[in-house]
Design an enzyme around this catalytic site. Structure first.
Site, PDB file in Angstrom:
ATOM      1  N   GLU A 157      -8.342  -5.313   7.643  1.00 48.86           N
ATOM      2  CA  GLU A 157      -7.608  -4.937   6.426  1.00 48.86           C
ATOM      3  C   GLU A 157      -7.514  -6.130   5.469  1.00 48.86           C
ATOM      4  O   GLU A 157      -7.390  -7.283   5.882  1.00 48.86           O
ATOM      5  CB  GLU A 157      -6.219  -4.385   6.781  1.00 48.86           C
ATOM      6  CG  GLU A 157      -5.662  -3.547   5.647  1.00 48.86           C
ATOM      7  CD  GLU A 157      -4.411  -2.749   6.035  1.00 48.86           C
ATOM      8  OE1 GLU A 157      -3.946  -2.848   7.193  1.00 48.86           O
ATOM      9  OE2 GLU A 157      -3.905  -2.026   5.157  1.00 48.86           O
ATOM     10  N   TYR A 204       9.287  -1.930   9.540  1.00 44.93           N
ATOM     11  CA  TYR A 204       7.833  -2.142   9.628  1.00 44.93           C
ATOM     12  C   TYR A 204       7.227  -1.196  10.667  1.00 44.93           C
ATOM     13  O   TYR A 204       6.234  -0.513  10.409  1.00 44.93           O
ATOM     14  CB  TYR A 204       7.590  -3.605  10.004  1.00 44.93           C
ATOM     15  CG  TYR A 204       6.144  -4.012   9.994  1.00 44.93           C
ATOM     16  CD1 TYR A 204       5.587  -4.636   8.882  1.00 44.93           C
ATOM     17  CD2 TYR A 204       5.334  -3.794  11.097  1.00 44.93           C
ATOM     18  CE1 TYR A 204       4.262  -5.021   8.874  1.00 44.93           C
ATOM     19  CE2 TYR A 204       4.014  -4.176  11.097  1.00 44.93           C
ATOM     20  CZ  TYR A 204       3.477  -4.794   9.974  1.00 44.93           C
ATOM     21  OH  TYR A 204       2.158  -5.162   9.977  1.00 44.93           O
ATOM     22  N   ASP A 239      -5.438  -7.534   3.503  1.00 49.80           N
ATOM     23  CA  ASP A 239      -4.372  -8.541   3.436  1.00 49.80           C
ATOM     24  C   ASP A 239      -4.654  -9.713   4.385  1.00 49.80           C
ATOM     25  O   ASP A 239      -4.022 -10.764   4.272  1.00 49.80           O
ATOM     26  CB  ASP A 239      -2.985  -7.927   3.708  1.00 49.80           C
ATOM     27  CG  ASP A 239      -2.937  -7.027   4.918  1.00 49.80           C
ATOM     28  OD1 ASP A 239      -3.994  -6.559   5.381  1.00 49.80           O
ATOM     29  OD2 ASP A 239      -1.821  -6.775   5.418  1.00 49.80           O
ATOM     30  N   ASP A 278      -0.904  -7.628  12.840  1.00 48.70           N
ATOM     31  CA  ASP A 278       0.103  -6.738  12.229  1.00 48.70           C
ATOM     32  C   ASP A 278       1.239  -6.371  13.192  1.00 48.70           C
ATOM     33  O   ASP A 278       2.366  -6.132  12.749  1.00 48.70           O
ATOM     34  CB  ASP A 278      -0.567  -5.462  11.709  1.00 48.70           C
ATOM     35  CG  ASP A 278      -1.197  -5.670  10.340  1.00 48.70           C
ATOM     36  OD1 ASP A 278      -0.705  -6.525   9.584  1.00 48.70           O
ATOM     37  OD2 ASP A 278      -2.174  -4.971  10.030  1.00 48.70           O
ATOM     38  N   HIS A 305      -8.273  -8.694  12.118  1.00 50.06           N
ATOM     39  CA  HIS A 305      -8.090  -7.360  11.511  1.00 50.06           C
ATOM     40  C   HIS A 305      -8.833  -7.302  10.190  1.00 50.06           C
ATOM     41  O   HIS A 305      -8.748  -8.216   9.370  1.00 50.06           O
ATOM     42  CB  HIS A 305      -6.577  -7.154  11.322  1.00 50.06           C
ATOM     43  CG  HIS A 305      -6.162  -5.835  10.783  1.00 50.06           C
ATOM     44  ND1 HIS A 305      -6.908  -4.690  10.899  1.00 50.06           N
ATOM     45  CD2 HIS A 305      -5.030  -5.477  10.099  1.00 50.06           C
ATOM     46  CE1 HIS A 305      -6.252  -3.689  10.328  1.00 50.06           C
ATOM     47  NE2 HIS A 305      -5.120  -4.147   9.834  1.00 50.06           N
ATOM     48  N   HIS A 340      -2.849  -1.518  14.093  1.00 55.23           N
ATOM     49  CA  HIS A 340      -2.759  -0.131  13.725  1.00 55.23           C
ATOM     50  C   HIS A 340      -4.074   0.457  13.224  1.00 55.23           C
ATOM     51  O   HIS A 340      -4.086   1.602  12.741  1.00 55.23           O
ATOM     52  CB  HIS A 340      -1.672   0.034  12.658  1.00 55.23           C
ATOM     53  CG  HIS A 340      -2.029  -0.671  11.363  1.00 55.23           C
ATOM     54  ND1 HIS A 340      -1.988  -0.035  10.135  1.00 55.23           N
ATOM     55  CD2 HIS A 340      -2.481  -1.920  11.102  1.00 55.23           C
ATOM     56  CE1 HIS A 340      -2.362  -0.868   9.187  1.00 55.23           C
ATOM     57  NE2 HIS A 340      -2.664  -2.019   9.752  1.00 55.23           N
ATOM     58  N   HIS A 356       2.605 -11.027   9.364  1.00 58.08           N
ATOM     59  CA  HIS A 356       3.582 -10.780   8.294  1.00 58.08           C
ATOM     60  C   HIS A 356       4.968 -11.206   8.774  1.00 58.08           C
ATOM     61  O   HIS A 356       5.369 -10.868   9.889  1.00 58.08           O
ATOM     62  CB  HIS A 356       3.664  -9.287   7.951  1.00 58.08           C
ATOM     63  CG  HIS A 356       2.377  -8.704   7.444  1.00 58.08           C
ATOM     64  ND1 HIS A 356       1.912  -8.933   6.175  1.00 58.08           N
ATOM     65  CD2 HIS A 356       1.464  -7.905   8.045  1.00 58.08           C
ATOM     66  CE1 HIS A 356       0.765  -8.287   6.009  1.00 58.08           C
ATOM     67  NE2 HIS A 356       0.466  -7.659   7.131  1.00 58.08           N
ATOM     68  N   HIS A 401       0.813  -1.224   0.000  1.00 50.23           N
ATOM     69  CA  HIS A 401       0.000   0.000   0.000  1.00 50.23           C
ATOM     70  C   HIS A 401       0.846   1.273   0.000  1.00 50.23           C
ATOM     71  O   HIS A 401       0.679   2.179   0.812  1.00 50.23           O
ATOM     72  CB  HIS A 401      -1.112  -0.004   1.050  1.00 50.23           C
ATOM     73  CG  HIS A 401      -0.738  -0.169   2.499  1.00 50.23           C
ATOM     74  ND1 HIS A 401       0.228   0.583   3.093  1.00 50.23           N
ATOM     75  CD2 HIS A 401      -1.231  -0.974   3.458  1.00 50.23           C
ATOM     76  CE1 HIS A 401       0.304   0.246   4.366  1.00 50.23           C
ATOM     77  NE2 HIS A 401      -0.556  -0.703   4.608  1.00 50.23           N
TER      78      HIS A 401
HETATM   79 FE   LIG Z   1      -3.132  -3.820   8.703  1.00 54.75          FE
HETATM   80 FE   LIG Z   2      -1.281  -6.558   7.576  1.00 53.38          FE
END
Ligand SMILES: [Fe+2]
Ligand SMILES: [Fe+2]
Ligand SMILES: Cc1cc2nc3c(=O)[nH]c(=O)nc-3n(C[C@H](O)[C@H](O)[C@H](O)COP(=O)(O)O)c2cc1C
Length: 403
Positions: A83, A196, A85, A170, A81, A151, A229, A27
């Site tokens: 998001e 990160y 991903d 994350d 989460h 986040h 990740h 992103h």
């Molecule tokens: Fe995220």
């Molecule tokens: Fe992520």
């Protein structure tokens, strides 16, 4: 040969994620080492899938799950989460396991409902959980921990109490593509965790501190941290937690970071002289040309530098476009307690330094000293002035370093 072999990371707990070897832009920020989306399968009387992967990789995750169980046997999907991903393959898993219950935080529920209307969210068996709630799988218990703003507002983590294993989503992640899965098997992992942190978690230092306190309050003392990740922490668990505290506190060393762009080399000459002056004062110095370096790494370099010099030539009455982009990125990430110095070369009316000053002012960033502008080309006396500024910036860096 087992195709798409999952990896057993603890007894009955498997990594079933995917490695995104060709990821170079996550992103918007550079990921020169690639990345991974980690999901995990916990096998017990009930079977739980912790997070999913980015939608184009759903098939690979499902192949990996299928090596362990028939995916239709999945009872619970934990969505830590919203998001994409991590959540954009939930609907694919639900096609195979239509009766699986989905668990998310309250804000997670809202986010999932807003994102996945077309994927049939209204038919999902969605269960809202909050910090401290537990879900028994049989021999094992999952405990949920809301990690608000680590986040996103919905961010949540899942702790396997019996295994002292924290699925941190994350938090504690890194963007690296590797066939290895553990921190003791790869080099530079703390550096990657730092890049990160600098690009994802930097604005949320206060929340990071509260979150680590919260873990203690909940008696969560993980022996393994499995993020969504990168690699899994098993050797450096306390080290990475201590490092998170340091980053959250904004720990700095005597260091001057010089960031710039240039069209014809004048701003670059100024930058080089500032570097030389700061170096002669005996502090660490880093120089980052905006178009020749990853901004993600530049943000990592900025984390432990108390003093940052930023140079831009004037183009069309304003700052250079990469400076504008970088300053937008920087002010958004809003590192605390830094002192800035602005400089640049111009040809006639100028505008770059003024434009940068305005941005710094509206972000409430503190300037270390008056900005410096040079018309067209720096000559020897200008260069000397730049070296002196570099020296002074180094002194300020020494005075302001807090470790
Ligand atoms: Fe995220
Ligand atoms: Fe992520
Ligand atoms: C496309 C372009 C637009 C420019 N626009 C301005 C301007 O609006 N105002 C100004 O003072 N200088 C302007 N300049 C002059 C540069 O700011 C000047 O050449 C400066 O020394 C460049 O610094 P650099 O060598 O670090 O690129 C422009 C130069 C270029 C190439």
């Amino acid at each position: 040969m087992d195709d798409y072999k999952p990896l057993e990371i603890a007894k009955g707990i498997y990594w079933v994620g995917v490695v995104d070897w060709n990821l170079r832009d996550f992103h918007g920020y550079e990921t020169p080492k690639g990345g991974s989306y980690n999901s995990y399968l916990v096998i017990d009387e009930k079977i739980a899938l912790i997070d999913t992967v980015k939608a184009p990789f759903a098939g690979e995750m499902i192949k990996r799950i299928s090596q362990i169980i028939d995916p239709s046997k999945i009872d619970y999907i934990i969505s830590n989460h919203v998001e994409m991903d991590h959540s954009s393959s939930i609907s694919r898993v639900l096609e195979l396991a239509p009766n699986a219950k989905v668990f998310a935080s309250s804000k997670g529920q809202t986010g999932l409902s807003e994102y996945y209307k077309e994927e049939g969210f209204d038919n999902w068996d969605l269960n809202v959980v909050k910090t401290g709630d537990e879900l028994s799988l049989g021999e094992r218990t999952l405990m949920f921990i809301e990690a608000t703003m680590l986040h996103w507002p919905d961010s949540m983590q899942t702790y396997v109490k019996e295994d002292k294993l924290l699925f941190s989503n994350d938090a504690f992640g890194q963007h690296i593509a590797t066939s290895k899965r553990f921190d003791d098997e790869v080099d530079d992992v703390m550096e990657d965790a730092g890049i990160y942190y600098a690009n994802i978690l930097l604005p949320f230092g206060g929340q990071v501190l509260k979150y680590i306190e919260k873990l203690k309050g909940l008696e969560v003392h993980p022996e393994m941290i499995a993020p969504a990740h990168g690699i899994i922490w098993r050797d450096n668990v306390s080290k990475v937690m201590t490092q998170y505290l340091k980053w959250a506190h904004g720990e700095t060393v005597p260091k001057v970071l010089v960031i710039y762009d240039t069209m014809w080399g004048s701003t670059e000459k100024m930058a080089m002289e500032i570097v030389e002056g700061a170096r002669s004062a005996g502090v660490e110095v880093r120089l980052r040309h905006l178009r020749k370096n990853d901004w993600s790494m530049t943000m990592k370099e900025l984390m432990d530098a108390p003093v940052v010099a930023i140079g831009s030539p004037t183009m069309n009455n304003g700052m250079f476009f990469t400076n504008a982009g970088f300053l937008t990125y920087l002010t958004g990430l809003h590192p605390k307690g830094k002192k800035y110095f602005l400089f640049g070369s111009y040809g006639w009316g100028g505008g770059a330094v003024k434009g940068m000053e305005k941005m710094m002012e509206s972000a409430k960033f503190e300037l270390a000293m008056e900005s410096m502008q040079i018309k067209f080309r720096p000559y020897e006396e200008d260069k000397k002035a730049c070296r002196e500024i570099g020296y002074k910036l180094a002194e300020i860096a020494k005075d302001n370093a807090n470790s």
